[in-house]
Design a protein around this motif. Structure first.
Motif, mmCIF file in Angstrom:
data_model
loop_
_atom_site.group_PDB
_atom_site.id
_atom_site.type_symbol
_atom_site.label_atom_id
_atom_site.label_comp_id
_atom_site.label_asym_id
_atom_site.label_seq_id
_atom_site.Cartn_x
_atom_site.Cartn_y
_atom_site.Cartn_z
ATOM 1 N N GLN A 5 0.807 -1.235 -0.086
ATOM 2 C CA GLN A 5 0.025 0.153 -0.087
ATOM 3 C C GLN A 5 0.871 1.401 0.101
ATOM 4 N N THR A 6 0.648 2.178 -0.972
ATOM 5 C CA THR A 6 1.240 3.508 -0.796
ATOM 6 C C THR A 6 0.350 4.615 -1.000
ATOM 7 N N ALA A 7 -0.842 4.583 -0.727
ATOM 8 C CA ALA A 7 -1.821 5.508 -1.017
ATOM 9 C C ALA A 7 -1.552 6.656 0.146
ATOM 10 N N GLY A 8 -1.082 6.437 1.416
ATOM 11 C CA GLY A 8 -0.627 7.458 2.184
ATOM 12 C C GLY A 8 0.395 8.338 1.680
ATOM 13 N N ARG A 9 1.559 7.671 1.330
ATOM 14 C CA ARG A 9 2.827 8.490 0.915
ATOM 15 C C ARG A 9 2.375 9.068 -0.557
ATOM 16 N N PHE A 19 1.561 10.451 9.189
ATOM 17 C CA PHE A 19 0.302 9.838 9.066
ATOM 18 C C PHE A 19 0.489 8.956 7.712
ATOM 19 N N ALA A 20 1.112 9.426 6.621
ATOM 20 C CA ALA A 20 1.353 8.374 5.617
ATOM 21 C C ALA A 20 1.998 7.133 5.876
ATOM 22 N N GLU A 21 3.073 7.420 6.777
ATOM 23 C CA GLU A 21 3.567 6.257 7.237
ATOM 24 C C GLU A 21 2.948 5.177 7.967
ATOM 25 N N LEU A 22 2.029 5.923 9.022
ATOM 26 C CA LEU A 22 1.235 4.897 9.585
ATOM 27 C C LEU A 22 -0.020 4.385 8.947
ATOM 28 N N LEU A 27 -1.176 0.340 9.192
ATOM 29 C CA LEU A 27 -2.653 -0.225 9.045
ATOM 30 C C LEU A 27 -2.583 -1.288 8.113
ATOM 31 N N PHE A 28 -1.914 -0.970 6.886
ATOM 32 C CA PHE A 28 -2.062 -1.935 5.716
ATOM 33 C C PHE A 28 -0.738 -2.898 5.890
ATOM 34 N N GLY A 29 0.325 -2.253 6.138
ATOM 35 C CA GLY A 29 1.471 -3.033 6.400
ATOM 36 C C GLY A 29 1.521 -4.211 7.432
ATOM 37 N N GLU A 30 1.080 -3.954 8.575
ATOM 38 C CA GLU A 30 1.120 -4.609 9.742
ATOM 39 C C GLU A 30 -0.444 -5.439 9.981
ATOM 40 N N VAL A 31 -1.551 -4.440 10.103
ATOM 41 C CA VAL A 31 -2.766 -4.991 10.422
ATOM 42 C C VAL A 31 -3.433 -5.650 9.441
ATOM 43 N N TRP A 32 -3.568 -5.305 8.440
ATOM 44 C CA TRP A 32 -4.005 -6.012 7.046
ATOM 45 C C TRP A 32 -3.495 -7.147 6.656
ATOM 46 N N SER A 33 -2.113 -7.198 7.153
ATOM 47 C CA SER A 33 -1.228 -8.506 6.588
ATOM 48 C C SER A 33 -1.427 -9.567 7.365
ATOM 49 N N ARG A 34 -2.177 -9.474 8.632
ATOM 50 C CA ARG A 34 -2.488 -10.620 9.742
ATOM 51 C C ARG A 34 -3.344 -11.604 9.162
ATOM 52 N N GLY A 55 -21.097 6.505 7.072
ATOM 53 C CA GLY A 55 -21.629 7.260 6.103
ATOM 54 C C GLY A 55 -20.101 7.913 5.321
ATOM 55 N N LEU A 56 -19.206 7.164 5.318
ATOM 56 C CA LEU A 56 -17.973 7.639 4.811
ATOM 57 C C LEU A 56 -17.730 7.023 3.417
ATOM 58 N N PHE A 57 -18.557 7.701 2.702
ATOM 59 C CA PHE A 57 -18.739 7.252 1.293
ATOM 60 C C PHE A 57 -17.349 7.165 0.394
ATOM 61 N N PRO A 58 -16.508 8.371 0.389
ATOM 62 C CA PRO A 58 -15.413 8.280 -0.311
ATOM 63 C C PRO A 58 -14.317 7.168 -0.023
ATOM 64 N N GLN A 59 -14.232 6.964 1.364
ATOM 65 C CA GLN A 59 -13.488 5.764 1.970
ATOM 66 C C GLN A 59 -13.945 4.268 1.351
ATOM 67 N N LEU A 60 -15.461 4.449 1.620
ATOM 68 C CA LEU A 60 -16.140 3.126 1.189
ATOM 69 C C LEU A 60 -15.883 2.780 -0.121
ATOM 70 N N GLU A 61 -16.026 3.920 -1.062
ATOM 71 C CA GLU A 61 -15.679 3.518 -2.660
ATOM 72 C C GLU A 61 -14.304 2.634 -2.717
ATOM 73 N N SER A 62 -13.485 3.432 -2.148
ATOM 74 C CA SER A 62 -11.937 2.700 -2.074
ATOM 75 C C SER A 62 -11.942 1.334 -1.661
ATOM 76 N N HIS A 63 -12.481 1.009 -0.564
ATOM 77 C CA HIS A 63 -12.576 -0.104 0.244
ATOM 78 C C HIS A 63 -13.374 -1.005 -0.441
ATOM 79 N N MET A 64 -14.518 -0.743 -1.267
ATOM 80 C CA MET A 64 -15.275 -1.506 -2.034
ATOM 81 C C MET A 64 -14.535 -2.230 -3.213
ATOM 82 N N LYS A 65 -13.665 -1.408 -3.565
ATOM 83 C CA LYS A 65 -12.643 -1.695 -4.835
ATOM 84 C C LYS A 65 -11.710 -2.726 -3.978
ATOM 85 N N ILE A 66 -11.333 -2.605 -3.102
ATOM 86 C CA ILE A 66 -10.351 -3.568 -2.397
ATOM 87 C C ILE A 66 -10.844 -4.786 -2.235
#
Length: 107
Positions: A5-9, A19-22, A27-34, A55-66
């Motif tokens: 994941q590089t969206a933050g950076r 924040f980008a690093e976290l 979040l994606f490097g450690e938590v999602w990889s478990r 109701g966080l629809f911009p983020q929901l759209e990204s996560h629906m794609k994922i």
């Protein structure tokens, strides 16, 4: 192994580097990889449910794609949204269905 994941950076690296690093590394490097604890598919469904509920629809759209990449089918996403309509709100379900129709259009 999942794509790094590089969206933050990419989006905030110069403006908010910590924040980008976290986002990317923790979040994606450690938590999602478990995936030995919870599959990426299940994490996607949980994340979509949480984002729709807020109701966080911009983020929901990204996560629906994922979620789609992680194997969540159109029928499962439709059922997730239908189920949550009663808990998160009918208008949120309408908004989420608009996103799902676009993301799953080729299914």
């Amino acid at each position: 192994m999942a794509k790094k994941q590089t969206a933050g950076r990419d989006n905030l690296g110069d403006f908010a580097p910590k924040f980008a690093e976290l986002n990317d590394d923790v979040l994606f490097g450690e938590v999602w990889s478990r995936e030995d604890k919870l599959s990426a598919r299940d994490r996607s469904m949980i994340t979509c449910a949480a984002l729709m509920g807020q109701g966080l629809f911009p983020q929901l759209e990204s996560h629906m794609k994922i979620a789609k990449q992680n194997g969540v089918t159109k029928d499962e996403m439709v059922e997730l949204i239908t189920h949550l309509a009663f808990y998160a709100g009918w208008p949120k379900a309408w908004s989420a269905f608009g996103l799902a129709k676009k993301i799953y259009a080729d299914d």
